[in-house]
Design a protein around this motif. Structure first.
Motif, short mmCIF file in Angstrom:
data_model
loop_
_atom_site.label_atom_id
_atom_site.label_comp_id
_atom_site.label_asym_id
_atom_site.label_seq_id
_atom_site.Cartn_x
_atom_site.Cartn_y
_atom_site.Cartn_z
N ALA A 185 0.79 -1.02 -0.16
CA ALA A 185 -0.03 -0.05 0.10
C ALA A 185 0.74 1.37 0.09
CB ALA A 185 -0.99 0.02 1.21
N ALA A 186 2.26 1.07 0.44
CA ALA A 186 2.95 2.19 0.56
C ALA A 186 3.74 2.35 -0.88
CB ALA A 186 4.06 2.17 1.91
N GLY A 187 3.64 1.45 -1.72
CA GLY A 187 4.27 1.62 -2.87
C GLY A 187 5.48 0.89 -3.22
N ALA A 188 5.83 -0.27 -2.68
CA ALA A 188 6.90 -0.97 -3.12
C ALA A 188 6.22 -2.46 -3.14
CB ALA A 188 7.78 -1.07 -2.02
N ASP A 189 6.96 -3.53 -3.83
CA ASP A 189 6.52 -4.79 -3.85
C ASP A 189 7.38 -5.71 -2.98
OD1 ASP A 189 6.34 -7.17 -4.96
OD2 ASP A 189 8.21 -7.34 -6.23
N PRO A 190 6.40 -6.00 -2.06
CA PRO A 190 7.02 -6.90 -0.77
C PRO A 190 7.86 -8.11 -1.30
CG PRO A 190 4.45 -6.93 -0.79
CD PRO A 190 4.92 -5.94 -2.10
N GLU A 191 7.15 -8.92 -2.34
CA GLU A 191 8.20 -9.91 -2.71
C GLU A 191 9.67 -9.64 -3.38
OE1 GLU A 191 7.96 -12.83 -1.74
OE2 GLU A 191 9.77 -13.59 -2.89
N GLY A 192 9.44 -8.27 -4.15
CA GLY A 192 10.88 -8.05 -4.43
C GLY A 192 11.80 -7.59 -3.35
N LEU A 193 11.38 -7.00 -2.32
CA LEU A 193 11.79 -6.49 -1.03
C LEU A 193 12.37 -7.68 -0.58
CD1 LEU A 193 12.54 -4.51 1.34
CD2 LEU A 193 10.04 -4.66 2.03
N ALA A 194 11.60 -8.77 -0.25
CA ALA A 194 12.15 -10.06 0.40
C ALA A 194 13.36 -10.43 -0.18
CB ALA A 194 10.86 -10.90 0.68
N GLN A 195 13.18 -10.65 -1.65
CA GLN A 195 14.25 -11.07 -2.26
C GLN A 195 15.33 -10.23 -2.27
OE1 GLN A 195 12.79 -11.26 -6.49
NE2 GLN A 195 11.32 -12.98 -5.89
N ALA A 196 15.53 -8.89 -2.32
CA ALA A 196 16.58 -8.25 -2.16
C ALA A 196 17.30 -8.32 -0.70
CB ALA A 196 16.23 -6.88 -2.20
N HIS A 199 18.16 2.66 2.76
CA HIS A 199 18.04 3.34 1.41
C HIS A 199 19.00 2.92 0.39
CE1 HIS A 199 14.84 6.24 1.92
NE2 HIS A 199 15.05 5.91 3.24
N GLU A 200 20.47 2.68 1.04
CA GLU A 200 21.66 2.32 0.07
C GLU A 200 21.33 0.76 -0.25
OE1 GLU A 200 25.63 4.64 1.13
OE2 GLU A 200 24.32 3.97 2.77
N ALA A 201 21.12 -0.03 0.62
CA ALA A 201 20.67 -1.53 0.52
C ALA A 201 19.51 -1.97 -0.49
CB ALA A 201 20.62 -2.08 1.83
N LEU A 202 18.59 -0.95 -0.47
CA LEU A 202 17.32 -1.46 -1.02
C LEU A 202 16.96 -0.59 -2.19
CD1 LEU A 202 15.08 -2.45 2.02
CD2 LEU A 202 16.27 -3.95 0.40
N GLY A 203 17.45 0.36 -2.03
CA GLY A 203 17.08 1.62 -3.40
C GLY A 203 16.13 2.46 -2.38
N ASP A 204 15.78 3.69 -2.87
CA ASP A 204 15.11 4.73 -2.41
C ASP A 204 13.57 4.39 -2.34
OD1 ASP A 204 17.29 6.45 -1.44
OD2 ASP A 204 17.25 7.53 -3.39
N GLN A 205 13.14 3.94 -3.43
CA GLN A 205 11.64 3.73 -3.41
C GLN A 205 11.47 2.69 -2.64
OE1 GLN A 205 10.07 2.12 -7.14
NE2 GLN A 205 7.89 2.21 -6.13
N ALA A 261 13.15 1.34 0.00
CA ALA A 261 12.98 1.68 1.64
C ALA A 261 12.28 2.75 1.97
CB ALA A 261 14.65 2.13 1.72
N GLY A 262 11.79 3.75 1.03
CA GLY A 262 10.83 4.67 1.50
C GLY A 262 9.45 4.16 2.05
N ALA A 263 8.92 3.18 0.97
CA ALA A 263 7.84 2.57 1.09
C ALA A 263 7.92 1.99 2.44
CB ALA A 263 7.44 1.91 0.21
N LEU A 307 9.65 2.19 5.08
CA LEU A 307 9.75 3.35 6.37
C LEU A 307 8.33 4.16 6.48
CD1 LEU A 307 13.24 4.42 6.20
CD2 LEU A 307 12.55 2.88 7.40
N ARG A 308 7.78 4.47 5.11
CA ARG A 308 6.50 5.06 5.48
C ARG A 308 5.35 3.96 6.22
NH1 ARG A 308 7.62 6.80 0.71
NH2 ARG A 308 6.39 5.35 -0.60
N HIS A 309 5.39 2.61 5.59
CA HIS A 309 4.48 1.81 6.31
C HIS A 309 4.89 1.82 8.02
CE1 HIS A 309 3.39 -2.08 7.70
NE2 HIS A 309 4.36 -2.57 7.66
N ARG A 310 6.09 1.47 8.13
CA ARG A 310 6.34 1.55 9.61
C ARG A 310 5.89 2.91 10.52
NH1 ARG A 310 12.48 -0.52 9.76
NH2 ARG A 310 12.36 -2.56 9.47
N GLN A 311 6.24 3.80 9.88
CA GLN A 311 6.00 5.26 10.68
C GLN A 311 4.43 5.38 10.67
OE1 GLN A 311 8.33 7.97 10.98
NE2 GLN A 311 7.37 9.78 10.99
N SER A 312 3.49 4.94 9.70
CA SER A 312 2.14 5.01 9.80
C SER A 312 1.51 3.94 10.53
CB SER A 312 1.58 4.85 8.43
OG SER A 312 0.70 3.70 8.49
N VAL A 313 2.18 2.84 10.86
CA VAL A 313 1.70 1.74 11.96
C VAL A 313 1.85 2.32 13.33
CG1 VAL A 313 2.19 -0.39 12.84
CG2 VAL A 313 1.72 -0.31 10.48
#
Ligand code: ZN
Length: 407
Positions: free
Chosen positions: A220-231, A251-257, A259-261, A263-269
């Motif tokens: 919902a915050a704009g990233a692909d969770p499976e792509g994130l898990a693979q990374a 951000h360096e390890a995952l890319g800005d988009q 990582a940004g998603a 962290l937005r998910h975490r902050q909103s929760v």
């Protein structure tokens, strides 16, 4: 009858456990003699094995699982899977929090309730599907995931049950610990993870929760969770097995988009959880243990402090590490937020001779208040250091008020 103790101040407080007070008729007076105005008193807490150097009966306490140190009405918990267990090692006095709080108030001390929300292995074992799940689909049984609605309900009901038991005049302030995700770090003395030499970045990656609720939130915050898990898996394995070091930040390890998603998910929760808690604690001051690094997980929740839209009357930042880093952390927090910033200073970590200097520099850096960790665990030399540091802090605050008054 509560008396106002001369010299009492809102400037500082000290952490204590209920077992430091219950059964020790001299404890509250001894704590008051430290000079602090407030006491952060254990109300709901994870497992621990603690020294109790000053207690007349015991020298150690082993709290074998997380527990609520106050009795509560079982009705609101009907039908819920998560429910705080009673401390089986301390059944002699059912209202341990209330007993200790009464003694502290009798010495003119202000009582703050210390509530740990998402950390509990007993709870995680009851409901493994509600625990943090890393990118390798492994569960962290000590860590409940706050994105799971049942966990958010548990944390809110825990605070609600506490507030139903003690009124605002008795306990005006709640200190919230683990009001978000615990990650890879457990802090248990049985950990066997240090020898893998993981970088902070790799630990942050292993701290990313990919449970179904988090996957939905990340999407919902704009990233692909499976792509994130693979990374995460790829990057962690590169370090664990290949010996390459993971670059510094999420951000360096995952890319800005991505990582940004995340962290937005975490902050909103976390923001929503603080709002839920505030709704069941009207009129109480909420102190949130936080970390100004949004990528951090742990008892101090990682936040973008400048953008934080949740409910917290003050932010409590751990200042246990290298003094320069601690000072920089306070300076950055004070720049980022208008909320008061409280420095959590460990007299257990710092050399006793250096506690007062550290407190002075944290106050200079802009800390509004100090909380000392920990009045029950510290040796006589460390308690003496706490007393000296607090006397200095009160004198500095008095001088600052005088200067302000003269200006
Ligand atoms: Zn999760």
């Amino acid at each position: 009858m509560t008396a106002t103790r001369p010299g009492a101040t809102d400037l500082s407080g000290a952490f204590v456990y209920t077992w430091d007070l219950v059964g020790d008729p001299g404890a509250a007076e001894r704590i008051a003699a430290l000079g602090v105005g407030s006491v952060v008193l254990q109300a709901a807490y994870h497992s621990a094995r603690a020294m109790t150097p000053y207690h007349p009966v015991h020298r150690t306490v082993h709290a074998t699982h997380s527990a609520a140190y106050f009795p509560f009405d079982p009705d609101p918990w009907h039908g819920t899977r998560l429910r705080p267990p009673a401390p089986g090692w301390a059944v002699d006095v059912p209202d341990r929090f209330g007993t200790a709080a009464t003694a502290l108030r009798g010495q003119g001390l202000r009582v703050e309730a210390w509530l740990v929300l998402t950390h509990g292995t007993a709870l995680g074992e009851q409901a493994p599907d509600l625990t943090v799940r890393n990118a390798f689909d492994e569960q962290y049984g000590y860590a409940l995931c706050p994105a799971q609605p049942e966990v958010a309900e548990y944390a809110t009901q825990l605070v609600g049950s506490f507030c139903a038991r003690y009124d605002t005049a008795e306990v005006p302030t709640l200190m919230l610990e683990a009001c978000g995700w615990l990650g890879f770090e457990h802090g248990s003395h049985h950990e066997k993870t240090a020898g893998a030499d993981l970088t902070r970045a790799a630990r942050d990656l292993l701290s990313v929760c990919l449970c179904p609720a988090c996957r939905a939130g990340i999407a919902a915050a704009g990233a692909d969770p499976e792509g994130l898990a693979q990374a995460v898996r790829r990057t962690v394995d590169t370090e664990l097995r290949g010996g390459a070091r993971v670059p510094g930040t999420l951000h360096e390890a995952l890319g800005d988009q991505t990582a940004g998603a995340l962290l937005r998910h975490r902050q909103s929760v976390i923001e929503q959880l603080t709002r839920n808690v505030a709704a069941v604690a009207p009129g109480r001051e909420l102190l949130l243990m936080a970390d100004g690094d949004p990528g951090a997980t742990g008892p101090d929740v990682g936040l973008d402090l400048g953008r934080f839209q949740g409910r917290a009357d003050a932010l409590v930042l751990k200042c246990w590490d290298d003094e320069h880093r601690s000072v920089a952390r306070i300076q950055a927090a004070v720049r980022a937020t208008d909320r008061p910033v409280i420095a959590n200073v460990s007299v257990l970590e710092e050399h006793p001779a250096r506690v007062a200097g550290r407190v002075a520099r944290l106050l200079d850096a802009g800390a509004h208040q100090i909380r000392y960790y920990h009045a029950g665990l510290a040796s006589p030399a460390r308690l003496q250091a706490l007393r000296r540091a607090d006397a200095y802090a009160r004198e500095a605050a008095r001088a600052a008020r005088t200067t302000k008054g003269a200006a």
